[in-house]
Motif scaffolding. Sequence first.
Motif, PDB file in Angstrom:
ATOM      1  N   GLY E  40       0.798  -1.230   0.000  1.00 51.82           N
ATOM      2  CA  GLY E  40       0.000   0.000   0.000  1.00 51.82           C
ATOM      3  C   GLY E  40       0.825   1.272   0.000  1.00 51.82           C
ATOM      4  O   GLY E  40       0.273   2.362  -0.183  1.00 51.82           O
ATOM      5  N   ASP E  42       2.562   2.119  -2.227  1.00 50.81           N
ATOM      6  CA  ASP E  42       2.286   2.585  -3.582  1.00 50.81           C
ATOM      7  C   ASP E  42       0.834   3.054  -3.645  1.00 50.81           C
ATOM      8  O   ASP E  42      -0.096   2.252  -3.631  1.00 50.81           O
ATOM      9  CB  ASP E  42       2.531   1.409  -4.537  1.00 50.81           C
ATOM     10  CG  ASP E  42       2.147   1.760  -5.960  1.00 50.81           C
ATOM     11  OD1 ASP E  42       1.611   2.873  -6.190  1.00 50.81           O
ATOM     12  OD2 ASP E  42       2.392   0.920  -6.835  1.00 50.81           O
ATOM     13  N   TYR E  43       0.644   4.383  -3.685  1.00 52.56           N
ATOM     14  CA  TYR E  43      -0.698   4.941  -3.612  1.00 52.56           C
ATOM     15  C   TYR E  43      -1.606   4.539  -4.768  1.00 52.56           C
ATOM     16  O   TYR E  43      -2.810   4.711  -4.698  1.00 52.56           O
ATOM     17  CB  TYR E  43      -0.627   6.476  -3.522  1.00 52.56           C
ATOM     18  CG  TYR E  43      -0.653   6.964  -2.107  1.00 52.56           C
ATOM     19  CD1 TYR E  43       0.369   6.643  -1.230  1.00 52.56           C
ATOM     20  CD2 TYR E  43      -1.732   7.713  -1.629  1.00 52.56           C
ATOM     21  CE1 TYR E  43       0.338   7.077   0.077  1.00 52.56           C
ATOM     22  CE2 TYR E  43      -1.769   8.158  -0.325  1.00 52.56           C
ATOM     23  CZ  TYR E  43      -0.723   7.831   0.528  1.00 52.56           C
ATOM     24  OH  TYR E  43      -0.769   8.261   1.822  1.00 52.56           O
ATOM     25  N   SER E  44      -1.022   4.030  -5.829  1.00 50.26           N
ATOM     26  CA  SER E  44      -1.873   3.651  -6.962  1.00 50.26           C
ATOM     27  C   SER E  44      -2.539   2.301  -6.724  1.00 50.26           C
ATOM     28  O   SER E  44      -3.410   1.894  -7.464  1.00 50.26           O
ATOM     29  CB  SER E  44      -1.043   3.590  -8.246  1.00 50.26           C
ATOM     30  OG  SER E  44      -0.165   2.480  -8.185  1.00 50.26           O
ATOM     31  N   ASN E  46      -4.809  -0.378  -4.577  1.00 53.15           N
ATOM     32  CA  ASN E  46      -5.753  -0.635  -3.501  1.00 53.15           C
ATOM     33  C   ASN E  46      -5.493  -2.024  -2.938  1.00 53.15           C
ATOM     34  O   ASN E  46      -5.123  -2.932  -3.674  1.00 53.15           O
ATOM     35  CB  ASN E  46      -7.185  -0.548  -4.017  1.00 53.15           C
ATOM     36  CG  ASN E  46      -7.538   0.869  -4.412  1.00 53.15           C
ATOM     37  OD1 ASN E  46      -7.380   1.793  -3.623  1.00 53.15           O
ATOM     38  ND2 ASN E  46      -7.952   1.058  -5.659  1.00 53.15           N
TER      39      ASN E  46
ATOM     40  N   GLN G   5      -2.939   9.822   6.978  1.00 53.05           N
ATOM     41  CA  GLN G   5      -2.405   9.254   5.740  1.00 53.05           C
ATOM     42  C   GLN G   5      -2.948   7.847   5.547  1.00 53.05           C
ATOM     43  O   GLN G   5      -3.643   7.315   6.407  1.00 53.05           O
ATOM     44  CB  GLN G   5      -0.880   9.283   5.716  1.00 53.05           C
ATOM     45  CG  GLN G   5      -0.242   8.286   6.668  1.00 53.05           C
ATOM     46  CD  GLN G   5       1.284   8.388   6.591  1.00 53.05           C
ATOM     47  OE1 GLN G   5       1.829   9.482   6.538  1.00 53.05           O
ATOM     48  NE2 GLN G   5       1.954   7.256   6.594  1.00 53.05           N
ATOM     49  N   ARG G   6      -2.664   7.273   4.397  1.00 51.83           N
ATOM     50  CA  ARG G   6      -3.269   5.986   4.092  1.00 51.83           C
ATOM     51  C   ARG G   6      -2.873   4.940   5.119  1.00 51.83           C
ATOM     52  O   ARG G   6      -1.705   4.803   5.475  1.00 51.83           O
ATOM     53  CB  ARG G   6      -2.872   5.531   2.697  1.00 51.83           C
ATOM     54  CG  ARG G   6      -4.150   5.282   1.907  1.00 51.83           C
ATOM     55  CD  ARG G   6      -3.993   5.169   0.466  1.00 51.83           C
ATOM     56  NE  ARG G   6      -3.042   4.183   0.022  1.00 51.83           N
ATOM     57  CZ  ARG G   6      -3.317   3.286  -0.935  1.00 51.83           C
ATOM     58  NH1 ARG G   6      -4.517   3.231  -1.459  1.00 51.83           N
ATOM     59  NH2 ARG G   6      -2.388   2.482  -1.362  1.00 51.83           N
ATOM     60  N   SER G 183      -7.643   6.280   3.335  1.00 54.76           N
ATOM     61  CA  SER G 183      -7.202   7.547   3.908  1.00 54.76           C
ATOM     62  C   SER G 183      -8.285   8.023   4.843  1.00 54.76           C
ATOM     63  O   SER G 183      -9.446   8.137   4.447  1.00 54.76           O
ATOM     64  CB  SER G 183      -7.005   8.592   2.811  1.00 54.76           C
ATOM     65  OG  SER G 183      -6.075   8.113   1.877  1.00 54.76           O
TER      66      SER G 183
END
Lengths: 286, 286, 86, 86, 199, 199, 378, 378
Positions: E40, E42-44, E46, G5-6, G183
């Motif tokens: 995760g 890597d924000y791209s 899910n 943040q995530r 998020s």
Amino acid sequence: MATVEKTKSVEKQKSDVVLNYFRPRKKLPTVWCAGCGNGIVMSALIRAIDKLGYSKDEVAMVSGIGCTSRMPIYLDFSALHTTHGRALAFATGIKFAKPHMKVIVITGDGDCLAIGGNHFIHACRRNIDITAILINNHIYGMTGGQGSPTTPSGSISTTTPYGNVEKNFDPCKLAEAAGASFVARGTVYHTPQLEKAITKALDHNGFSLVEVISNCHTYYGRLNRRGDAVSMLNAFKENSVTTAKAKKLSPEEMEGKFLIGTLHEDDRTEFCDEYQKVVDAHMGEK
Amino acid sequence: MATVEKTKSVEKQKSDVVLNYFRPRKKLPTVWCAGCGNGIVMSALIRAIDKLGYSKDEVAMVSGIGCTSRMPIYLDFSALHTTHGRALAFATGIKFAKPHMKVIVITGDGDCLAIGGNHFIHACRRNIDITAILINNHIYGMTGGQGSPTTPSGSISTTTPYGNVEKNFDPCKLAEAAGASFVARGTVYHTPQLEKAITKALDHNGFSLVEVISNCHTYYGRLNRRGDAVSMLNAFKENSVTTAKAKKLSPEEMEGKFLIGTLHEDDRTEFCDEYQKVVDAHMGEK
Amino acid sequence: MTESQAAKPATKKKGKSKYDYSNGPPPLEINLTWCKACNICIALCPTQVFEPDSDGKPAIARAEDCTQCTICWTHCPDFAITSNYK
Amino acid sequence: MTESQAAKPATKKKGKSKYDYSNGPPPLEINLTWCKACNICIALCPTQVFEPDSDGKPAIARAEDCTQCTICWTHCPDFAITSNYK
Amino acid sequence: MEHKLLDKIEIPHDRFEIRLSGSGGQGMILGSVILAEAIGVDYSKNVVQTQSYGPEARGGASKADVVVSTNEIYYPKAMQLDMLLCMTQESMDRYYADLHKDGVLIVDSGLVKNVPTETYYALPFTKIAREEAGHVMVANVVALGAIAAFTGIVSKEDLIDAVLKRAPRGTEEKNRTAVEIGYAEAMKVKKDPSRRAGD
Amino acid sequence: MEHKLLDKIEIPHDRFEIRLSGSGGQGMILGSVILAEAIGVDYSKNVVQTQSYGPEARGGASKADVVVSTNEIYYPKAMQLDMLLCMTQESMDRYYADLHKDGVLIVDSGLVKNVPTETYYALPFTKIAREEAGHVMVANVVALGAIAAFTGIVSKEDLIDAVLKRAPRGTEEKNRTAVEIGYAEAMKVKKDPSRRAGD
Amino acid sequence: MVDTQRTLLLGNLAAVEGAIYAGMRFYAGYPITPSTEVAEGCSRELPKIGGRFIQMEDEISSIGAVVGASVSGMKAMTATSGPGFSLMQENIGYAYITETPCVVINVQRGGPSTGLPTKVSQSDTMQARWGPHGDYTAIVVAPSTVGDTVTETIRAFNLSERFRTPVVVLMDEIIGHQRELISLPKPGEHQVINRVKATVPPEEFQPFRLTANGVSPMAAYGEGYRTISTGLTHDPMGFTTNEPKEIKVKLDKLRNKIMDFRSEITKLRVEMMDDAEIAFVSYGSVSRAVLLAVALARSAGVKVGLVQLYTVWPFPDNKLRDYCQKCHKIIVPELNMGQIVHEIRRVMPPDTEIHSLQRYDGEILTPMQILEKLEEVM
Amino acid sequence: MVDTQRTLLLGNLAAVEGAIYAGMRFYAGYPITPSTEVAEGCSRELPKIGGRFIQMEDEISSIGAVVGASVSGMKAMTATSGPGFSLMQENIGYAYITETPCVVINVQRGGPSTGLPTKVSQSDTMQARWGPHGDYTAIVVAPSTVGDTVTETIRAFNLSERFRTPVVVLMDEIIGHQRELISLPKPGEHQVINRVKATVPPEEFQPFRLTANGVSPMAAYGEGYRTISTGLTHDPMGFTTNEPKEIKVKLDKLRNKIMDFRSEITKLRVEMMDDAEIAFVSYGSVSRAVLLAVALARSAGVKVGLVQLYTVWPFPDNKLRDYCQKCHKIIVPELNMGQIVHEIRRVMPPDTEIHSLQRYDGEILTPMQILEKLEEVM
Ligand SMILES: Cc1ncc(C[n+]2csc(CCOP(=O)(O)OP(=O)(O)O)c2C)c(N)n1
Ligand SMILES: Cc1ncc(C[n+]2csc(CCOP(=O)(O)OP(=O)(O)O)c2C)c(N)n1
Ligand code: SF4
Ligand code: SF4
Ligand code: SF4
Ligand code: SF4
Ligand code: SF4
Ligand code: SF4
Ligand SMILES: [Mg+2]
Ligand SMILES: [Mg+2]
């Protein structure tokens, strides 16, 4: 050879008596974690029942929900695995409907004292002839280690992450104040004494409680650095004092220790017996 | 004349103090039967509150369901008339949310000890700073005279038409065993002592119980030939013994009598205080 | 073999059993299917009769030391130990 | 009337009050709307100050005997009695 | 049965489904959580993580799934595994059927003896953990290192960061080593096709 | 509002509706039960008895209804009273509106002072009970005797039987006397139209 | 609280995050699988923000304490699962009649009774509407993902405070026990609604006054308004009443304050419905499988869409009718023996074919099963 | 027990008479208005016939004790009202899943919460079907007179024993608190059904075996069969299971054993429906007012009839459709805010006009109000 065979089977009887009491067609091993005290209590209970010579048909075993409460599933008695906390309520129905049965309730500290606290004190008050075996592992095992009414102040559980700020019950004291006529405490370390306490409780006419201090090393032990099953058993040995010995100890010496043995016994009248008198007096009236 | 006026109002204060505490716009008289002890307790309670000088806004009054439990309806405090047996649970929410408030629970023997027994022992165990006034009239008044957990063995009620076969609780003993840190008993006959016991209970930090022996002549009295309110009040006088006096009496002399006065007091830590320490230690952590 | 031969207490020696298992069955039977390797029997046996096997389950290593004290089987939470003698 | 005149304890006489109500208001005020005629005040008053009226409610029959002992009003379940003196 | 509709449909390859399986004490759940967190970064991507609950989770078989996609993950449970790690024979027997025919199978060769295929990666994670990483407890972390190497779903660096975030104080070095060794050993196997199966 | 349907409908006179009303302690409920049982001795009659429950029943206003019919009693509650007994002014004020315009009103003339009509029967039941039947407690039974006389819904004999079935041991004579006196006094009033109202 | 943040968040902990975001500072509960992590999360997080966590002796007292905390002025919640939810019904009814804002999370598992503690189900859907005795109107919301759980919990608190009523969040074991990278919302990102407070002078205050929007301002304890809340039917002052007219006013209030604002309360996710001929209607975790099935079916050219109910109760009669007006077939996949499908039957025009797709064996419906049903219905 | 000649009987005591007639010998309960006289009656009557009465500490334990007595072999019941009925839901669910025969009487009063203890209501109708969590199928019967109460209580026990399931008797304050002169049934006048007992050898016995009629024979305690009942989902042996297939079998059993025999369970009173164009559909005490209204309307020439539901659940879909097939309008009078009316909407053909007539102020609908509604609808 024949002689040996016979001797062997006779002599083996006490250690394998539990094998005669498993529910047919139910597979073992149990769901319990390796080393869980529940199994130790179960085998002491069976030896007590066997010693007293009850027929399997005259025993009813009732439990609520929890690790502890799975016990009746494995045993060859009429059994009711009920809802969380309510075992004593259902058991009251069974005992009152069938006063000649021996009704045994297996319950955990959460089951008996948290959600089930009210049924507990009322069963004590009525002094109905039920034997409650309360396996006190100081935590909710089944749901993964939350605090219970017997979790000691300061202890860690998953819902007391900063140490328990509540006080804990002394179930034996509570039972006596509520009216139970037989109260004893044992541990899973002291197996012969436990067997004896359960035997006495079963033999008693009236509500009897045997609190068994037991180990949930999986949760209570792990969260509170009490080590594995073996270390916890050994701790029970070190921290317990028999009622006889306790008389000779000063309060300081008793600090941090708990009592084992018979803590209370009286001969108050039993609920079903008293009700029967009413029936005898009014039977047939219009 | 002016002097007299002033004197009069000053002097009258104690007897009419209760008038200052009625809920505005709520009409009197109360729903209670003529002579019901509930009103006597209510006026003692108000005098205690007034004496302690609490502002009306800092008092919360909580009750369950029953004749007794109607009390908060009449008084000018923040009030919760809850479900049967659950007053202490709701009160726990209030006290924990607003630790600076004085939370008073008004409850009956059925409300507190039958359906509400579990909340009772747990409030005791937590030693949360709530004062419970348990009006024990030995019966369910509101529903018309059924047996309660304090109905004495042998007594008649509409559900024990042949005499109660059950044993009754001693609520004070139970509270102490469960962990309450202040326990007292009074009666509606002994009004000055009652006022004092309530004052002490309110002033105590921790769970406090005042059991008040009271008359439900309408049901308990009628069914058990105890006469009207006056005879029942007089019987309370005759059958009660103060803790001080009791020390001088033999068990035979105590037979059939009950104790009044402070029965237990200790200074165990209080639940909200202990929780506050956790907050203080962890506030602001990520 | 007669009754008196089987499991007869030997002369009392410290740390030694009064039973003689040399001609009879082993002092105990262990049900390895039920055993969960909790280690209780191994740890509590006063005369160190057991050694853990590779799965951590009890193996009878010093049968001759077993005094039939009942400790292991009354403490086994999984009913996996039965005695052949007591 | 001065303070000392109102409700002054008279000489102590058995069954007689130490208060003298002759110049002041009656010893007690009774709220007949709230009173439910339970009889408690009438029965418990140590000096028999009350007589029941036709509805069974208390009427002050012997004001002079009232000692302001508080018994009637602390026992009135309907907050119907207040004292003018204490 | 003939399926007019179903036969037309193919599940698109925008998902990568990973299952870690073993027995209760082997840390499969924690492993899957760390893996999900590492991926995760890597924000791209899910990520959804699920696991088995219930009595099994307390001692018997244990499994934890991680579903990865660059699109919104509609269905959170694994449907056809793209990668399966088996740390016990029991989990092997139980979950192999869920693996896609082209999926990657990784087994602890010290504990899993019967593998119903010939194309799989085998490394003795538990043995490596005990003998080379200092404690059998980090076998799951060794396996994570190997997964990174075999699948490329996450970089070694992101994995190490994620492992260290969850490592109890004092065990950081042990854990870092575990990733490194797992990664290195896997790379060896990967590069040497002759070592793909067996041990 | 115009009611095409409702205007056409008339409630048939196959029902006789009786209400006993007073205060909590006056025994109206027991009275209605006795009355219902007495009427029911006649097997051709169906009887339904209802009463007010709740806090009122414990001290305030109290009412009890008896509906009698030779047909099946569909609706159990009183709709338009054929007879109303009022033992307190409060009950008078509260229930008078429920009385049918041709209904019979009976009041305790010792306790009810304001009666909103001129056609009613008045007898001092409580006073009679105290002075002639030996106890104020049997005022309800005196009233029952009067009801039997005024309405004829039940015979004096059946009423006495019903009363005696419910009378606590030792009070039988007192109760029988109460019926007799109530009946006799009512007969006097009934025969003497000049005594129909007032007292 | 984890930062914004995530973060890989467990569904049950997402409920905690949402609640804290919405202002929840009081939690009382009793552990039960599969909801326990909500309690555990609160026990860890609340002390850090000056909030309060208490583990009560049972579920009855948990909801009791929650109501107590709420009337005294805090935003409060509890979480449970089937057996505990059943036990809470009486006191949830008390919250309805006393118009006390609070949130009850039910992480559903298989029933009846102890049933399947670790397995998924949606079989408490009707109970969430009809569980307590008596007449009242319920608001029930249902998230379907971990992210949803944050926002729907915030929405639950907002609705609860806005309408002075308990709100149930119907989660399920799948949502509660899955972790997703999400998020967390930043402060200000979502609206946070607080109950309207009493402002009139205390002597004029009527705690249950009829107002234009049906909702009465509420006074906290200790602020000069000393009101009474009772479970007995009461008048605008909160005084008990037996008067038929006043009783009707009270019960109408309980219904109208919600039903008159139904469109404000109901929330739906509508996917590919513009030209859909067949619609799926679903709620909760199963919606995700449906979403995938719809996407796949669309890829095969089938005109199918999804209406997902974020608000289950009050049932969105009109909105659903509107969105589905072109659909002659509706498929209702549920993890139970068919519950909400009856509502859809009630609401939709008589000529709509309604198909119930049920699964109740502890497992979730898979996209393939949903597609099979679609094929069967097509 | 009163003798069988005509006697003036309180509705609540009629339930006692019916129960004893049906073989009830065990009562456990907790007093609550307006049901208390059921308990009081049992406390007086049961000792005289060797039965057992116990007042428990609350409603939860009352239904618990009842189930305990039933599994051990007795016919058992409890009685309560709204608040107590809410508390019983969890353990009623336990009775569903363990297939334990027992009878629960709910003498309805106004709600929600403590509501209106002495006033009539029918607002627990939906709760009686959906109160416990999880999936199950409920049998609920509803008498309307004191006489009915005797027969419906007998029927409740019969259904309970026949189908091994708890049965709810929905009474209400009006029925419970009215007295009527009735003749009690003589022995033999009504059929009394007892549960089918186990006969196979104990080692072959499966306490939850699937049988042709869906109902498994049951063993009492102490008779050689030592079975386990658990609230966890279980297989035919009663052993807990997590296997999807076995779970489905169990839940299907709970539904099918009742739904497959629906016509045997449903009972209706049908009055003047032969040529009726408008039908009233009602249940419980309000039916009596409807009966009078129908009679009066007929006398004015209106073609109207009544279908009275003695069985409320399972809902008699087919029978109702059959009886009402000629009616284009149905009026549903209920003492609540409209509950069973939704079922009728679900069941009836789309072109039937359904009118809900609600009263929920604590009073009963009068014949005049019913006629007014009829006029409005006509
Ligand atoms: C009504 C209800 N609330 C909560 C639960 C969840 N639950 C199951 S077991 C348990 C606690 C068990 O603790 P204890 O009785 O001490 O037994 P142990 O597992 O420790 O033996 C809880 C809270 C439940 N099953 N039902
Ligand atoms: C859940 C529930 N069960 C039962 C009742 C009925 N009920 C109301 S008050 C009461 C007993 C009251 O007795 P007690 O608490 O002693 O109060 P008292 O009336 O004697 O003052 C009962 C059983 C109820 N309201 N709610
Ligand atoms: S969790 Fe604890 S109580 Fe439960 S089986 Fe394991 S050790 Fe025993
Ligand atoms: S019934 Fe009893 S408790 Fe209730 S008000 Fe009357 S005397 Fe008091
Ligand atoms: S019986 Fe005693 S001596 Fe023998 S193995 Fe067991 S514990 Fe050791
Ligand atoms: S005590 Fe029993 S379960 Fe534990 S290791 Fe020994 S044999 Fe195995
Ligand atoms: S104050 Fe005392 S003396 Fe005076 S009237 Fe009252 S009880 Fe009697
Ligand atoms: S005590 Fe109070 S209520 Fe009772 S009679 Fe006296 S004044 Fe009236
Ligand atoms: Mg425990
Ligand atoms: Mg009482």
